[in-house]
Design a protein around this motif. Structure first.
Motif, PDB file in Angstrom:
ATOM      1  N   THR A 311      15.625   3.299  16.344  1.00 19.64           N
ATOM      2  CA  THR A 311      16.283   4.351  17.109  1.00 19.64           C
ATOM      3  C   THR A 311      15.253   5.289  17.750  1.00 19.64           C
ATOM      4  OG1 THR A 311      18.230   4.257  15.672  1.00 19.64           O
ATOM      5  CG2 THR A 311      17.936   6.249  16.981  1.00 19.64           C
ATOM      6  N   ARG A 312      14.218   5.650  17.004  1.00 18.56           N
ATOM      7  CA  ARG A 312      13.165   6.501  17.583  1.00 18.56           C
ATOM      8  C   ARG A 312      12.470   5.803  18.748  1.00 18.56           C
ATOM      9  NH1 ARG A 312      11.999   7.140  11.975  1.00 18.56           N
ATOM     10  NH2 ARG A 312      12.821   9.125  11.176  1.00 18.56           N
ATOM     11  N   ALA A 313      12.478   4.457  18.728  1.00 17.54           N
ATOM     12  CA  ALA A 313      11.830   3.688  19.795  1.00 17.54           C
ATOM     13  C   ALA A 313      12.562   3.829  21.131  1.00 17.54           C
ATOM     14  CB  ALA A 313      11.723   2.215  19.404  1.00 17.54           C
ATOM     15  N   ILE A 314      13.736   4.461  21.126  1.00 16.63           N
ATOM     16  CA  ILE A 314      14.414   4.767  22.392  1.00 16.63           C
ATOM     17  C   ILE A 314      13.478   5.570  23.293  1.00 16.63           C
ATOM     18  CG2 ILE A 314      16.264   6.192  23.396  1.00 16.63           C
ATOM     19  CD1 ILE A 314      18.030   5.266  21.052  1.00 16.63           C
ATOM     20  N   ARG A 315      12.637   6.397  22.684  1.00 19.99           N
ATOM     21  CA  ARG A 315      11.671   7.169  23.473  1.00 19.99           C
ATOM     22  C   ARG A 315      10.756   6.234  24.257  1.00 19.99           C
ATOM     23  NH1 ARG A 315       7.785  12.239  21.635  1.00 19.99           N
ATOM     24  NH2 ARG A 315       6.602  12.326  23.589  1.00 19.99           N
ATOM     25  N   ASP A 316      10.253   5.190  23.603  1.00 21.86           N
ATOM     26  CA  ASP A 316       9.369   4.238  24.280  1.00 21.86           C
ATOM     27  C   ASP A 316      10.116   3.437  25.347  1.00 21.86           C
ATOM     28  OD1 ASP A 316       7.263   5.023  22.604  1.00 21.86           O
ATOM     29  OD2 ASP A 316       7.832   3.562  21.080  1.00 21.86           O
ATOM     30  N   THR A 317      11.356   3.053  25.023  1.00 24.11           N
ATOM     31  CA  THR A 317      12.169   2.331  25.999  1.00 24.11           C
ATOM     32  C   THR A 317      12.342   3.155  27.269  1.00 24.11           C
ATOM     33  OG1 THR A 317      13.375   1.150  24.266  1.00 24.11           O
ATOM     34  CG2 THR A 317      14.428   1.293  26.425  1.00 24.11           C
ATOM     35  N   LEU A 318      12.647   4.434  27.095  1.00 22.26           N
ATOM     36  CA  LEU A 318      12.848   5.300  28.263  1.00 22.26           C
ATOM     37  C   LEU A 318      11.547   5.547  29.006  1.00 22.26           C
ATOM     38  CD1 LEU A 318      15.471   7.794  26.852  1.00 22.26           C
ATOM     39  CD2 LEU A 318      15.747   6.356  28.881  1.00 22.26           C
ATOM     40  N   ALA A 319      10.441   5.629  28.291  1.00 21.90           N
ATOM     41  CA  ALA A 319       9.162   5.801  28.979  1.00 21.90           C
ATOM     42  C   ALA A 319       8.913   4.635  29.930  1.00 21.90           C
ATOM     43  CB  ALA A 319       8.028   5.918  27.960  1.00 21.90           C
ATOM     44  N   GLY A 320       9.257   3.430  29.482  1.00 24.75           N
ATOM     45  CA  GLY A 320       9.121   2.263  30.347  1.00 24.75           C
ATOM     46  C   GLY A 320      10.071   2.308  31.530  1.00 24.75           C
ATOM     47  N   ILE A 321      11.295   2.770  31.285  1.00 25.73           N
ATOM     48  CA  ILE A 321      12.287   2.893  32.360  1.00 25.73           C
ATOM     49  C   ILE A 321      11.842   3.939  33.377  1.00 25.73           C
ATOM     50  CG2 ILE A 321      14.626   3.753  32.834  1.00 25.73           C
ATOM     51  CD1 ILE A 321      15.443   2.317  30.190  1.00 25.73           C
ATOM     52  N   PHE A 322      11.348   5.065  32.913  1.00 26.54           N
ATOM     53  CA  PHE A 322      10.870   6.104  33.825  1.00 26.54           C
ATOM     54  C   PHE A 322       9.704   5.582  34.671  1.00 26.54           C
ATOM     55  CE2 PHE A 322      12.253   9.447  30.489  1.00 26.54           C
ATOM     56  CZ  PHE A 322      13.557   9.409  30.970  1.00 26.54           C
ATOM     57  N   ASP A 323       8.807   4.835  34.055  1.00 27.40           N
ATOM     58  CA  ASP A 323       7.668   4.282  34.777  1.00 27.40           C
ATOM     59  C   ASP A 323       8.128   3.293  35.838  1.00 27.40           C
ATOM     60  OD1 ASP A 323       4.685   3.858  34.997  1.00 27.40           O
ATOM     61  OD2 ASP A 323       5.302   1.820  34.486  1.00 27.40           O
ATOM     62  N   ASP A 324       9.083   2.441  35.492  1.00 26.17           N
ATOM     63  CA  ASP A 324       9.623   1.472  36.444  1.00 26.17           C
ATOM     64  C   ASP A 324      10.294   2.180  37.618  1.00 26.17           C
ATOM     65  OD1 ASP A 324      10.238  -1.124  37.358  1.00 26.17           O
ATOM     66  OD2 ASP A 324      12.223  -1.031  36.452  1.00 26.17           O
ATOM     67  N   ALA A 325      11.053   3.232  37.311  1.00 25.33           N
ATOM     68  CA  ALA A 325      11.739   3.981  38.368  1.00 25.33           C
ATOM     69  C   ALA A 325      10.734   4.622  39.322  1.00 25.33           C
ATOM     70  CB  ALA A 325      12.636   5.052  37.740  1.00 25.33           C
ATOM     71  N   ARG A 326       9.659   5.201  38.773  1.00 25.46           N
ATOM     72  CA  ARG A 326       8.627   5.820  39.603  1.00 25.46           C
ATOM     73  C   ARG A 326       7.926   4.774  40.458  1.00 25.46           C
ATOM     74  NH1 ARG A 326       5.039   6.882  36.438  1.00 25.46           N
ATOM     75  NH2 ARG A 326       6.033   7.384  34.453  1.00 25.46           N
ATOM     76  N   THR A 327       7.566   3.672  39.844  1.00 28.94           N
ATOM     77  CA  THR A 327       6.807   2.623  40.535  1.00 28.94           C
ATOM     78  C   THR A 327       7.579   2.049  41.714  1.00 28.94           C
ATOM     79  OG1 THR A 327       5.666   2.028  38.478  1.00 28.94           O
ATOM     80  CG2 THR A 327       5.698   0.373  40.239  1.00 28.94           C
ATOM     81  N   HIS A 328       8.877   1.859  41.524  1.00 30.42           N
ATOM     82  CA  HIS A 328       9.675   1.183  42.552  1.00 30.42           C
ATOM     83  C   HIS A 328      10.508   2.137  43.406  1.00 30.42           C
ATOM     84  CE1 HIS A 328       8.655  -2.792  40.996  1.00 30.42           C
ATOM     85  NE2 HIS A 328       8.829  -2.302  39.778  1.00 30.42           N
ATOM     86  N   GLY A 329      10.408   3.434  43.139  1.00 27.73           N
ATOM     87  CA  GLY A 329      11.155   4.411  43.933  1.00 27.73           C
ATOM     88  C   GLY A 329      12.654   4.260  43.799  1.00 27.73           C
ATOM     89  N   ILE A 330      13.110   3.964  42.575  1.00 27.12           N
ATOM     90  CA  ILE A 330      14.539   3.789  42.322  1.00 27.12           C
ATOM     91  C   ILE A 330      14.996   4.797  41.276  1.00 27.12           C
ATOM     92  CG2 ILE A 330      14.561   1.353  42.944  1.00 27.12           C
ATOM     93  CD1 ILE A 330      14.382   0.641  39.982  1.00 27.12           C
ATOM     94  N   THR A 331      16.287   4.893  41.083  1.00 24.57           N
ATOM     95  CA  THR A 331      16.802   5.805  40.077  1.00 24.57           C
ATOM     96  C   THR A 331      16.544   5.255  38.682  1.00 24.57           C
ATOM     97  OG1 THR A 331      19.010   4.830  39.900  1.00 24.57           O
ATOM     98  CG2 THR A 331      18.657   6.456  41.660  1.00 24.57           C
ATOM     99  N   THR A 332      16.576   6.142  37.707  1.00 23.65           N
ATOM    100  CA  THR A 332      16.406   5.686  36.326  1.00 23.65           C
ATOM    101  C   THR A 332      17.587   4.821  35.887  1.00 23.65           C
ATOM    102  OG1 THR A 332      17.365   7.774  35.533  1.00 23.65           O
ATOM    103  CG2 THR A 332      14.965   7.642  35.665  1.00 23.65           C
ATOM    104  N   VAL A 333      18.754   5.076  36.453  1.00 26.43           N
ATOM    105  CA  VAL A 333      19.910   4.230  36.143  1.00 26.43           C
ATOM    106  C   VAL A 333      19.660   2.813  36.641  1.00 26.43           C
ATOM    107  CG1 VAL A 333      22.352   3.812  36.589  1.00 26.43           C
ATOM    108  CG2 VAL A 333      21.558   6.135  36.118  1.00 26.43           C
ATOM    109  N   ALA A 334      19.173   2.690  37.872  1.00 26.13           N
ATOM    110  CA  ALA A 334      18.882   1.362  38.428  1.00 26.13           C
ATOM    111  C   ALA A 334      17.805   0.662  37.607  1.00 26.13           C
ATOM    112  CB  ALA A 334      18.446   1.488  39.877  1.00 26.13           C
ATOM    113  N   ALA A 335      16.791   1.404  37.175  1.00 26.83           N
ATOM    114  CA  ALA A 335      15.723   0.809  36.376  1.00 26.83           C
ATOM    115  C   ALA A 335      16.254   0.334  35.029  1.00 26.83           C
ATOM    116  CB  ALA A 335      14.595   1.825  36.179  1.00 26.83           C
ATOM    117  N   ALA A 336      17.118   1.125  34.412  1.00 26.61           N
ATOM    118  CA  ALA A 336      17.694   0.731  33.124  1.00 26.61           C
ATOM    119  C   ALA A 336      18.626  -0.455  33.282  1.00 26.61           C
ATOM    120  CB  ALA A 336      18.441   1.914  32.511  1.00 26.61           C
ATOM    121  N   GLU A 337      19.386  -0.489  34.366  1.00 23.11           N
ATOM    122  CA  GLU A 337      20.282  -1.616  34.613  1.00 23.11           C
ATOM    123  C   GLU A 337      19.492  -2.896  34.872  1.00 23.11           C
ATOM    124  OE1 GLU A 337      22.723  -0.194  37.789  1.00 23.11           O
ATOM    125  OE2 GLU A 337      24.205   0.700  36.420  1.00 23.11           O
ATOM    126  N   ARG A 338      18.338  -2.771  35.536  1.00 21.13           N
ATOM    127  CA  ARG A 338      17.481  -3.946  35.756  1.00 21.13           C
ATOM    128  C   ARG A 338      17.003  -4.514  34.429  1.00 21.13           C
ATOM    129  NH1 ARG A 338      13.274  -3.498  40.631  1.00 21.13           N
ATOM    130  NH2 ARG A 338      11.863  -3.579  38.854  1.00 21.13           N
TER     131      ARG A 338
END
Length: 348
Positions: A311-338
């Motif tokens: 459960t604490r690893a949700i922090r790491d999961t979101l860090a990856g999602i935030f990085d993906d969103a920044r890299t590709h210029g997409i929303t965090t929702v789109a990154a999480a859905e990907r």
């Protein structure tokens, strides 16, 4: 009733003339395994609203399970009550639970339920005497107990991830506004206070606010001010649909991370938040601690420490999602859905 098109697998609707209750089960996906999702019991404006809610929530559960890497599909139960539960007598509630169990049995294990808004572990104890398709029994009845504490732990991990993404050095000293002080919201408030946050709380129940104010020294605000009160982190832990695109355009916070399902009222709200630089932790990731708890303990055989670590690893999961969103210029929702889509495609 006219059911609109849906990308899910099954919608079951049943009415009980004796109590006036409607029962809806939405099975969105069984691609990763049997569908799972809680039972929500509340008053709805209409049965159509109940069906729509079950389907929305079931779809979110598919994303939640996939994003968390759990071997379950997404589903949801909705019981549209004839009156608020507090006004129902014991016999009526027992009948409602009995019919719900019968509906679960008809699906033959393709869907398993647990607690949600309006239901609790004690209700799961009763259901388990009538059907095997139940998660979340109390510890006294042989289950893992409430998923609330792990949901709260995951939400706070999401808050920490969002705070880091926003450039803050931890939660200490930040203004954290928690909306909704039920089992999950109250625990999130306690975790935030323990981390040094300047806590602001609101709830429709004044007694809950008063208790947290006394326990944690929290500032209490009116429920109507939740979308306009300046804060660093907004943590919605009530029902969904809070943030429209218009609200997203003026929301006075740096981070949005909460337990409420389907927090965004329309998809464009995520893009508005992105353009404004508001860090948004998608709800189906932020609130997945409860699913991790139930599936981990009852399906995968994890102990309490393993569940907490995951459960604490949700922090790491979101860090990856935030990085993906920044890299590709997409929303965090789109990154999480990907991320969720990749998991689902891998199951083909």
């Amino acid at each position: 009733m006219a059911l609109p098109e849906w990308d899910g697998e099954l919608t079951s609707v049943r009415h009980d003339p004796e109590t006036g209750a409607w029962f809806v089960i939405g099975v969105h996906s069984t691609r990763l395994g049997p569908a799972s999702g809680g039972t929500r019991a509340m008053v709805y404006p209409s049965v159509d609203d109940a069906v729509a809610d079950a389907r929305r929530l079931a779809g979110a559960m598919t994303l939640k399970m996939a994003a968390a890497g759990l071997p379950m599909g997404g589903g949801k139960s909705v019981i549209a009550l004839p009156a608020p539960r507090a006004e129902l007598d014991d016999a009526t509630w027992r009948r409602i639970l009995g019919l719900h169990a019968a509906n679960l049995n008809l699906l033959g294990g393709n869907y398993t339920t647990g607690p949600d808004v309006g239901t609790c572990s004690a209700d799961m104890d009763v259901l388990r005497t009538l059907t095997p398709h139940v998660f979340g029994r109390s510890a006294a009845a042989g289950g893992p107990g409430s998923s609330g504490p792990m949901t709260a732990l995951g939400v706070f991990a999401a808050v920490e991830a969002g705070v880091a993404e926003a450039g803050f050095d931890g939660v200490d000293g930040l203004r954290v506004l928690v909306q909704g002080l039920g089992a999950v919201g109250a625990d999130v408030a306690r975790l935030a206070a323990a981390a040094g946050a300047k806590l602001i709380v609101t709830d429709v129940d004044p007694a809950r606010c008063a208790a947290l104010a006394e326990e944690l020294g929290a500032e209490v605000i009116d429920t109507g001010a939740v979308l306009t009160r300046e804060c660093d982190v907004l943590v919605p832990c009530a029902t969904g649909g809070l943030v429209t695109a218009e609200v997203a355009g003026t929301l006075p916070c740096a981070v949005l991370a909460g337990a409420a399902n389907n927090l965004l009222a329309d998809p464009y709200a995520a893009e508005v938040l992105r353009r404004r630089g508001v860090v948004h932790a998608p709800d189906f990731v932020a609130n997945s601690g409860g699913a991790i708890h139930l599936v981990g303990r009852e399906v995968l055989g994890w102990d309490a420490d393993a569940v907490a670590d995951r459960t604490r690893a949700i922090r790491d999961t979101l860090a990856g999602i935030f990085d993906d969103a920044r890299t590709h210029g997409i929303t965090t929702v789109a990154a999480a859905e990907r991320r969720a889509a990749a998991t689902l495609e891998g199951a083909l």
